[in-house]
Design a protein around this motif. Structure first.
Motif, short mmCIF file in Angstrom:
data_model
loop_
_atom_site.label_atom_id
_atom_site.label_comp_id
_atom_site.label_asym_id
_atom_site.label_seq_id
_atom_site.Cartn_x
_atom_site.Cartn_y
_atom_site.Cartn_z
N MET A 26 -5.99 -3.45 10.07
CA MET A 26 -4.83 -2.82 9.45
C MET A 26 -5.28 -1.60 8.66
N GLU A 27 -4.55 -0.52 8.82
CA GLU A 27 -4.87 0.72 8.12
C GLU A 27 -4.10 0.74 6.82
N ASN A 28 -4.81 0.59 5.68
CA ASN A 28 -4.13 0.52 4.39
C ASN A 28 -3.95 1.89 3.76
N ASN A 29 -4.24 2.96 4.48
CA ASN A 29 -4.06 4.29 3.92
C ASN A 29 -2.81 4.98 4.45
N ARG A 30 -1.89 4.19 5.02
CA ARG A 30 -0.63 4.74 5.53
C ARG A 30 0.32 5.01 4.38
N PHE A 31 1.11 6.08 4.51
CA PHE A 31 2.12 6.43 3.52
C PHE A 31 3.37 5.60 3.78
N GLU A 32 4.03 5.14 2.72
CA GLU A 32 5.28 4.42 2.89
C GLU A 32 6.33 5.32 3.53
N THR A 33 6.36 6.58 3.10
CA THR A 33 7.27 7.57 3.67
C THR A 33 6.42 8.75 4.12
N PRO A 34 6.54 9.17 5.38
CA PRO A 34 5.75 10.30 5.87
C PRO A 34 6.09 11.60 5.13
N ILE A 35 5.20 12.57 5.26
CA ILE A 35 5.40 13.90 4.70
C ILE A 35 5.60 14.86 5.87
N THR A 36 6.60 15.72 5.78
CA THR A 36 6.83 16.73 6.81
C THR A 36 6.32 18.07 6.27
N ALA A 85 -8.58 7.36 -0.76
CA ALA A 85 -7.69 6.40 -0.09
C ALA A 85 -8.36 5.85 1.16
N LEU A 86 -9.02 6.72 1.92
CA LEU A 86 -9.70 6.27 3.14
C LEU A 86 -10.84 5.33 2.83
N ALA A 87 -11.49 5.54 1.69
CA ALA A 87 -12.60 4.67 1.28
C ALA A 87 -12.08 3.36 0.67
N GLY A 88 -10.78 3.29 0.41
CA GLY A 88 -10.20 2.10 -0.19
C GLY A 88 -10.34 2.05 -1.70
N ASP A 89 -10.74 3.19 -2.31
CA ASP A 89 -10.94 3.23 -3.75
C ASP A 89 -9.65 3.46 -4.53
N LYS A 90 -8.70 4.14 -3.91
CA LYS A 90 -7.43 4.48 -4.56
C LYS A 90 -6.29 4.24 -3.57
N PRO A 91 -5.08 4.04 -4.07
CA PRO A 91 -3.95 3.83 -3.15
C PRO A 91 -3.57 5.10 -2.40
N ALA A 92 -3.01 4.92 -1.22
CA ALA A 92 -2.56 6.05 -0.40
C ALA A 92 -1.49 6.86 -1.12
N MET A 93 -0.74 6.24 -2.01
CA MET A 93 0.29 6.93 -2.77
C MET A 93 -0.31 8.09 -3.56
#
Length: 86
Positions: free
Chosen positions: A1-11, A55-63
């Protein structure tokens, strides 16, 4: 599972004039920052890259990466929307 996904995408505006690109994760945002960034490499750009890396390293949230990216994108006028596509 990729935990660095955004809840809402950015355009954002893509490198191709007149088109937009949807960024759904810290990885996609990082790729855009590194490969498609149209503006100068400002402190906000560097902060966004660092936030994506964290975020990719899992150190901080993707938000955090999402917020930092939006701030940098607004600075160089590539930001389009942070609302969910309809």
């Amino acid at each position: 599972m990729e935990n660095n996904r955004f809840e809402t995408p950015i355009t954002v505006k893509s490198a191709t004039a007149g088109t937009t690109q949807l960024l759904r994760s810290a990885r996609e945002a990082s790729d855009y920052l590194l490969n498609s960034w149209p503006g100068k490499r400002s402190p906000k750009h560097r902060a966004a890259l660092q936030a994506c890396h964290d975020a990719l390293a899992g150190d901080k949230p993707a938000m955090n990466a999402r917020r930092a990216f939006i701030a940098a994108a607004r600075e160089v006028d590539v930001f389009v929307s942070d609302k969910a596509p309809v």
